[in-house]
Each structure stands twice: as structure tokens, then as C-alpha cells.
Write a protein that holds these residues in place. Structure first.
Motif, mmCIF file in Angstrom:
data_model
loop_
_atom_site.group_PDB
_atom_site.id
_atom_site.type_symbol
_atom_site.label_atom_id
_atom_site.label_comp_id
_atom_site.label_asym_id
_atom_site.label_seq_id
_atom_site.Cartn_x
_atom_site.Cartn_y
_atom_site.Cartn_z
ATOM 1 N N ASN A 29 0.825 -1.211 0.000
ATOM 2 C CA ASN A 29 0.000 0.000 0.000
ATOM 3 C C ASN A 29 0.853 1.252 0.000
ATOM 4 N N ALA A 30 0.369 2.267 -0.678
ATOM 5 C CA ALA A 30 0.949 3.604 -0.545
ATOM 6 C C ALA A 30 0.414 4.198 0.760
ATOM 7 N N ILE A 31 1.122 5.143 1.297
ATOM 8 C CA ILE A 31 0.701 5.797 2.533
ATOM 9 C C ILE A 31 0.204 7.191 2.180
ATOM 10 N N VAL A 32 -0.980 7.505 2.669
ATOM 11 C CA VAL A 32 -1.567 8.829 2.463
ATOM 12 C C VAL A 32 -1.562 9.540 3.810
ATOM 13 N N GLY A 33 -0.730 10.558 3.921
ATOM 14 C CA GLY A 33 -0.678 11.357 5.136
ATOM 15 C C GLY A 33 -1.551 12.583 4.970
ATOM 16 N N ILE A 34 -2.396 12.834 5.970
ATOM 17 C CA ILE A 34 -3.309 13.976 5.891
ATOM 18 C C ILE A 34 -3.141 14.825 7.144
ATOM 19 N N ASP A 35 -2.884 16.109 6.925
ATOM 20 C CA ASP A 35 -2.824 17.076 8.010
ATOM 21 C C ASP A 35 -4.198 17.717 8.100
ATOM 22 N N LEU A 36 -4.942 17.353 9.121
ATOM 23 C CA LEU A 36 -6.323 17.798 9.258
ATOM 24 C C LEU A 36 -6.400 19.178 9.895
ATOM 25 N N ALA A 37 -7.265 20.012 9.351
ATOM 26 C CA ALA A 37 -7.523 21.343 9.898
ATOM 27 C C ALA A 37 -9.010 21.643 9.709
ATOM 28 N N GLU A 38 -9.401 22.848 10.041
ATOM 29 C CA GLU A 38 -10.810 23.219 9.933
ATOM 30 C C GLU A 38 -11.299 23.214 8.487
ATOM 31 N N ARG A 39 -10.632 23.960 7.610
ATOM 32 C CA ARG A 39 -11.096 24.086 6.229
ATOM 33 C C ARG A 39 -10.027 23.843 5.174
ATOM 34 N N LYS A 40 -8.799 23.570 5.573
ATOM 35 C CA LYS A 40 -7.711 23.375 4.613
ATOM 36 C C LYS A 40 -6.966 22.092 4.992
ATOM 37 N N GLN A 41 -7.091 21.074 4.146
ATOM 38 C CA GLN A 41 -6.502 19.766 4.417
ATOM 39 C C GLN A 41 -5.322 19.541 3.480
ATOM 40 N N MET A 42 -4.187 19.202 4.038
ATOM 41 C CA MET A 42 -2.994 18.912 3.244
ATOM 42 C C MET A 42 -2.891 17.393 3.089
ATOM 43 N N VAL A 43 -2.770 16.930 1.852
ATOM 44 C CA VAL A 43 -2.746 15.492 1.567
ATOM 45 C C VAL A 43 -1.482 15.172 0.783
ATOM 46 N N VAL A 44 -0.771 14.133 1.225
ATOM 47 C CA VAL A 44 0.422 13.689 0.515
ATOM 48 C C VAL A 44 0.354 12.171 0.360
ATOM 49 N N VAL A 45 0.708 11.694 -0.816
ATOM 50 C CA VAL A 45 0.784 10.261 -1.102
ATOM 51 C C VAL A 45 2.267 9.918 -1.193
ATOM 52 N N CYS A 46 2.706 8.924 -0.422
ATOM 53 C CA CYS A 46 4.124 8.558 -0.454
ATOM 54 C C CYS A 46 4.280 7.043 -0.355
ATOM 55 N N ASP A 47 5.506 6.587 -0.623
ATOM 56 C CA ASP A 47 5.796 5.164 -0.492
ATOM 57 C C ASP A 47 6.361 4.907 0.907
ATOM 58 N N HIS A 48 6.783 3.685 1.157
ATOM 59 C CA HIS A 48 7.272 3.324 2.490
ATOM 60 C C HIS A 48 8.646 3.907 2.804
ATOM 61 N N ASP A 49 9.316 4.459 1.805
ATOM 62 C CA ASP A 49 10.592 5.136 2.034
ATOM 63 C C ASP A 49 10.410 6.645 2.129
ATOM 64 N N SER A 50 9.170 7.099 2.273
ATOM 65 C CA SER A 50 8.803 8.511 2.413
ATOM 66 C C SER A 50 9.047 9.333 1.157
ATOM 67 N N ARG A 51 9.163 8.688 0.013
ATOM 68 C CA ARG A 51 9.271 9.433 -1.239
ATOM 69 C C ARG A 51 7.873 9.923 -1.620
ATOM 70 N N VAL A 52 7.755 11.215 -1.853
ATOM 71 C CA VAL A 52 6.466 11.810 -2.177
ATOM 72 C C VAL A 52 6.107 11.488 -3.622
ATOM 73 N N LEU A 53 4.927 10.923 -3.809
ATOM 74 C CA LEU A 53 4.420 10.583 -5.139
ATOM 75 C C LEU A 53 3.445 11.640 -5.645
ATOM 76 N N ALA A 54 2.713 12.258 -4.730
ATOM 77 C CA ALA A 54 1.757 13.305 -5.098
ATOM 78 C C ALA A 54 1.429 14.115 -3.845
ATOM 79 N N ARG A 55 1.116 15.390 -4.066
ATOM 80 C CA ARG A 55 0.759 16.287 -2.962
ATOM 81 C C ARG A 55 -0.322 17.238 -3.453
ATOM 82 N N ARG A 56 -1.282 17.512 -2.572
ATOM 83 C CA ARG A 56 -2.360 18.418 -2.959
ATOM 84 C C ARG A 56 -3.022 19.005 -1.720
#
Length: 137
Positions: A29-56
Motif C-alpha cells: 500500500n501507498a501511505i496517504v498522510g493527511i494534516d487535518l484542519a478546519e477548512r484546509k486539508q494537506m494530503v500527501v501520497v508517499c511510499d514506504h521510504d517517504s518518497r512523495v508521489l503526489a501532494r495536494r
């Protein structure tokens, strides 16, 4: 009296925790890290070596993150992963909503302790907080 197996209760508990984590975040599985806030959510998709595949950035409330999870799943598939495991810090009530959205999509879900995130931020070449930058001397 000694424990002749060489495995103590603490070892068994740690092994059980690692097994649960392995089921929630399998290597395929890829890892999706999400920084949760009130109205602005930061989402990053990365592999198990923390290489960023996508960010939005998604400008929505936590209840509307279904589109973000679908977006992350598409990027994970595009990069050859079998699925997605979602990770976030348990901030307020938002993490429960995210957990439900992930479960509805068959995605694994884990909460990361804020102290672990803080330690990772300061131990790597990252920032001490979200506003200041740090450069190694």
C-alpha cells in the motif's frame, strides 16, 4: 525463575503491536498522510521510504475528504501500489470522520501520535514547527 524462551511480555506486546500495524499498513500500500484542519486539508501520497508521489491541498471540511481519498487512491494505483493506507494525527473529532471515510473505501487507517510526528520533524532535515525553516549547520 527465568524465562527460558528469551521473549518477555514486553517483547510479545511489541510484536503484537507491530503485527497490527503491518495489517493496517501493508508493504503493497501507498501511505496517504493527511494534516487535518478546519477548512484546509494537506494530503500527501508517499511510499514506504517517504518518497512523495503526489501532494495536494483540499479546501474543504473533513467530512468532504472522500474526493481526496479517491484522488490519493488513483495516484497510488498509477504508481503500482495495491491500495492505500491513510495516516493522520488524532486532532479533535476530525480523525474519526476520516477513519470512517477510509473504512467506507476499504482503506487501512492509522493514527500517528503527535509526539512521533514532532520527533520525526526535528530529527530529519525538516522544520521544528510548521512556520520556521531550519538549515543544518
Amino acid at each position: 525463575m527465568s524465562d527460558r524462551s528469551g521473549v518477555w511480555r514486553g517483547d510479545r506486546n511489541r510484536n503484537a503491536r507491530l503485527a497490527r500495524l503491518g495489517r493496517a499498513v501493508p508493504i503493497g500500500n501507498a501511505i496517504v498522510g493527511i494534516d487535518l484542519a478546519e477548512r484546509k486539508q494537506m494530503v500527501v501520497v508517499c511510499d514506504h521510504d517517504s518518497r512523495v508521489l503526489a501532494r495536494r491541498t483540499f479546501r474543504c471540511k473533513a467530512w468532504d475528504l472522500g474526493a481526496a481519498l479517491d484522488w490519493a487512491g488513483q495516484h497510488a494505483t498509477r504508481h503500482g501500489f495495491d491500495g492505500v493506507s491513510v495516516a493522520c494525527e488524532p486532532t479533535g473529532h476530525r480523525w474519526r470522520v476520516l477513519g470512517r471515510l477510509a473504512a467506507d473505501r476499504g482503506m487501512g487507517f492509522v493514527c500517528v501520535q503527535p509526539t512521533i510526528s514532532s520527533w520525526a520533524r526535528t530529527s530529519g532535515d525538516l522544520t521544528f514547527d510548521k512556520t520556521t525553516t531550519w538549515t543544518p549547520s
